[in-house]
Design a protein around this motif. Structure first.
Motif, mmCIF file in Angstrom:
data_model
loop_
_atom_site.group_PDB
_atom_site.id
_atom_site.type_symbol
_atom_site.label_atom_id
_atom_site.label_comp_id
_atom_site.label_asym_id
_atom_site.label_seq_id
_atom_site.Cartn_x
_atom_site.Cartn_y
_atom_site.Cartn_z
ATOM 1 N N ARG A 245 0.793 -1.038 -0.018
ATOM 2 C CA ARG A 245 -0.093 0.000 0.044
ATOM 3 C C ARG A 245 0.739 1.153 0.088
ATOM 4 O O ARG A 245 1.839 1.199 0.542
ATOM 5 C CB ARG A 245 -1.007 0.026 1.312
ATOM 6 C CG ARG A 245 -1.902 -1.051 1.322
ATOM 7 C CD ARG A 245 -3.003 -0.862 2.320
ATOM 8 N NE ARG A 245 -3.622 0.505 2.124
ATOM 9 C CZ ARG A 245 -4.476 0.937 3.293
ATOM 10 N NH1 ARG A 245 -4.485 0.644 4.328
ATOM 11 N NH2 ARG A 245 -5.152 2.105 2.852
ATOM 12 N N GLU A 290 -2.674 5.412 1.687
ATOM 13 C CA GLU A 290 -3.149 5.586 0.480
ATOM 14 C C GLU A 290 -4.755 5.674 0.582
ATOM 15 O O GLU A 290 -5.460 4.641 1.510
ATOM 16 C CB GLU A 290 -2.997 4.337 -0.484
ATOM 17 C CG GLU A 290 -3.356 4.245 -1.951
ATOM 18 C CD GLU A 290 -2.972 2.775 -2.320
ATOM 19 O OE1 GLU A 290 -3.751 2.401 -3.142
ATOM 20 O OE2 GLU A 290 -1.603 2.601 -2.268
ATOM 21 N N GLY A 291 -5.445 6.492 0.029
ATOM 22 C CA GLY A 291 -6.985 6.484 0.281
ATOM 23 C C GLY A 291 -7.557 7.290 1.445
ATOM 24 O O GLY A 291 -8.568 7.334 1.711
ATOM 25 N N LYS A 292 -6.410 7.834 2.275
ATOM 26 C CA LYS A 292 -6.832 8.405 3.466
ATOM 27 C C LYS A 292 -6.117 9.777 3.746
ATOM 28 O O LYS A 292 -5.452 10.184 2.858
ATOM 29 C CB LYS A 292 -6.537 7.665 4.653
ATOM 30 C CG LYS A 292 -7.153 6.397 4.586
ATOM 31 C CD LYS A 292 -7.002 5.637 6.067
ATOM 32 C CE LYS A 292 -7.816 4.061 6.225
ATOM 33 N NZ LYS A 292 -7.324 3.302 7.308
#
Length: 313
Positions: A245, A290-292
């Motif tokens: 990630r 990632e994604g936060k």
């Protein structure tokens, strides 16, 4: 001559250029037009976003012009119709042709965020941090056909903080430039100024940033990676990959007395974790999984179990 009788055209685009525009307006000059880059699409909705300079100019009732290529003859003639006495440029984003440089009687003056001839080009602030410079500043200069090669008028010097990011430094230099341009305009309009040619042998080029620059190379010394982390904020940000990630790294401290295989996690605490580098190590303080959203290392560790021996890819 009264300031309100001086016809000023201002050219700039990002936040760095806003302070100087406000300063010129507040000082009583007659800003007859503002040139900035065309609105750009942003985000998933592809919404058109105006530049910070456009928003500032519009808020003060100043006509805004956004040519894609200012050097086209029709755009040059449109500028000529404004009859500028002086043109002030700060991070405009386009190269001005000779027909514009020779247009105003007091010349075209650029506000550049470095101590020229050091760091000519697009990213002088970032490279000053990345290269570990102890000081930088703002230079005002007469514009010439070369890239940031014109004669220097004035400079203002400031130290770079030991933990200062490019983003923080940009804000300080914007304020410094806003003060310096008023001094420079007064000097140039009165004729009481000195032109100092640049020493080309001392110049270097601050190349434009790319996303690839942010990819962490853990074999580098920790001190270099830490400077890169500060220099690439807010974009493109240093990034790596852990357990498949992506992880962006926003803040870290150099730990000189710890070592291990480059990219290996060698210590995990409650509030941070330590990654070995080619020389020394980095104590990671701020990250963005990632994604936060961005978070401190303690929050990241609460939701992710890290162990000594894990390695960044």
């Amino acid at each position: 001559m009264d300031k309100k009788d001086i016809r000023v055209v201002y050219m700039g685009t990002p936040f760095f250029a806003v302070n100087a525009l406000k300063s010129i307006i507040d000082d009583g000059y007659n800003v007859v037009g503002c040139y900035t880059q065309p609105d750009k699409m942003q985000g998933r909705s592809s919404k058109l976003i105006a530049s910070p300079v456009k928003e500032c100019a519009a808020a003060h009732g100043i006509p805004v012009f956004q040519p894609e290529k200012i050097r086209l003859e029709e755009n040059v003639e449109e500028l000529r119709s404004l009859a500028p006495d002086i043109i002030i440029v700060a991070a405009f984003g386009q190269i001005l042709p000779l027909s514009i440089l020779e247009m105003p009687k007091y010349g075209c003056i650029n506000i550049h965020a470095s101590l020229l001839p050091r760091y000519r080009g697009a990213a002088p602030i970032e490279w000053s941090v990345i290269n570990g410079e102890k000081e930088t500043g703002v230079t005002t200069m007469f514009m010439a056909e070369g890239l940031d090669t014109g004669d220097i008028i004035e400079e203002a010097v400031t130290e770079i903080g030991a933990k200062e990011t490019a983003e923080e430094l940009r804000s300080r230099l914007a304020e410094l430039g806003a003060e310096l341009i008023l001094s420079t305009m007064k000097a140039v309009i009165s004729g009481d100024f000195k032109r100092t040619p640049q020493d080309d042998s001392k110049s270097n080029y601050a190349v434009r940033l790319s996303k690839e620059m942010g990819k962490a190379d853990w074999s580098l010394p920790a001190v270099k990676i830490e400077r890169l982390i500060r220099g690439l904020r807010p974009w493109p940000v240093v990034y790596s990959s852990l357990s498949g990630r992506g992880l962006k790294i926003y803040a870290a401290d150099v730990v000189e007395d710890m070592s291990g295989e480059p990219g290996e996690i060698i210590e995990v605490g409650k509030k941070n974790f330590v990654v070995a580098c080619g020389e020394g190590a980095l104590r990671i303080r701020m990250v963005q999984p990632e994604g936060k959203k961005m978070m401190d290392a303690a929050s990241f560790l609460n939701g992710n179990k890290l162990t000594v021996g894990m390695r960044f890819e």
